[in-house]
Design an enzyme around this catalytic site. Structure first.
Site, PDB file in Angstrom:
ATOM      1  CB  ALA A 144      -0.886  -0.018   1.239  1.00 48.49           C
ATOM      2  N   GLY A 147       0.624  -5.021   0.840  1.00 45.31           N
ATOM      3  CA  GLY A 147      -0.576  -5.132  -0.007  1.00 45.31           C
ATOM      4  C   GLY A 147      -0.293  -5.841  -1.320  1.00 45.31           C
ATOM      5  CD  GLU A 163      -2.185  -7.511   3.001  1.00 50.78           C
ATOM      6  OE1 GLU A 163      -1.805  -6.379   2.623  1.00 50.78           O
ATOM      7  OE2 GLU A 163      -2.766  -7.691   4.079  1.00 50.78           O
ATOM      8  CD  GLU A 216       1.946  -5.274   5.746  1.00 51.70           C
ATOM      9  OE1 GLU A 216       2.728  -6.200   6.059  1.00 51.70           O
ATOM     10  OE2 GLU A 216       1.166  -5.340   4.767  1.00 51.70           O
TER      11      GLU A 216
END
Ligand code: CAA
Length: 257
Positions: free
Chosen positions: A65, A108, A111, A131
């Protein structure tokens, strides 16, 4: 719709989405994720498409992200904007989606790859959930999908201590389907997608749905759902055609009906 952060094309019966923010290692800002989902959902509605491939570039599938977009946000702002919700829309795509991953698939990015149905990796692919190094945890499924994919022990190490997996390790632990040279990973993913796209469309959709249901239900419920889906396919023209073609010793001609 014209896109600014992705490239979209159709190759035969395969819809191809390429993440295209190379200067930011394909960091997943809100615009990019909205465009990705818009493109995948359009392919999902398009009868000319039987499967999809999502890819980045050789150096990065996606480095997570967009940290710069999130850095100054409060919990309330994050919750109200619910930027991560857009990642969840991949689950509702009915046709198979294959991730073609080279280079970084972090946060992300990892993911998204795990939200796809299969992953073809290049030898340089690296998977991780870093993260923890920026003071948060995965927010788009990492804590839920990673243990299901690689087991609890390794998922703990990856998420709590930023352990990354090489492509070969990802293959060994069952996170990816295959590892191929960097020169071939996209072609390999497109070939796999084209093969799946040539199969009976309604059966492919039903099979994907049922495999995903196995993660959500008890064995008893899952078996009942599968049996029901199996019987329902006997009302399709493709079932009649597929079985007739077998008996007549010829290739079936699928209509998706
Ligand atoms: N967000 C925003 N920008 C990013 C980014 C990200 N996730 N990852 C890389 N970039 C940007 C860098 O800031 C840099 O931009 P500038 O040139 O403007 O400085 C550019 O991409 C190139 O990156 P680096 O110079 O850092 O490249 P590198 O080769 O030295 O390092 C890397 C590569 C190890 C992947 C490193 O970029 C990195 O650690 N990135 C962040 C990875 C990360 O923490 N991801 C998790 C994000 S949070 C998340 O994803 C939450 C969720 O679950 C939804």
């Amino acid at each position: 719709m014209t896109y600014e952060t992705i490239l979209v094309e159709r190759r035969g019966r395969v819809g191809l989405v390429t993440l295209n923010r190379p200067q930011a290692l394909n960091a997943l800002n809100h615009q990019l994720m909205s465009e990705v989902m818009d493109a995948l959902e359009a392919f999902d509605r398009d009868d000319a498409v039987g499967a999809m491939v999502i890819t980045g570039n050789e150096k990065a599938f996606a480095a997570g992200a967009d940290i710069k977009e999130m850095a100054g946000k409060s919990a309330r702002e994050m919750q109200e904007a619910d930027h991560v919700a857009v990642f969840g829309r991949i689950r509702a795509v009915g046709k198979p989606v294959i991730a073609a991953v080279s280079g970084w698939a972090l946060g992300g990015g990892c993911e998204i790859a795990m939200s796809c149905d299969m992953i073809v990796a290049s030898e340089s692919a690296k998977f991780g959930q870093p993260e923890i190094t920026i003071g948060v945890i995965p927010g788009a499924g990492g804590t839920q999908r990673l243990p299901r994919a690689v087991g609890k022990a390794l998922a703990m190490e990856m998420i709590l201590n930023n352990r990354t997996l090489s492509a070969q390790e990802a293959l060994q632990y069952g996170l990816v389907n295959r590892v191929v040279p960097v020169t071939d990973y996209l072609d390999e993913a497109l070939k796999l997608a084209e093969e799946i796209a040539s199969r009976a469309p309604l059966a492919v959709r039903a099979a994907k749905k049922m495999i995903n249901a196995s993660y959500e239900s008890s064995l008893t419920d899952g078996l009942a759902q599968e049996r029901h889906a199996f019987y329902r396919l006997f009302d399709t023209e493709d079932q009649k055609e597929g079985m007739k073609a077998f008996v007549e010793k010829r290739q079936p001609n699928w209509t998706g009906k």
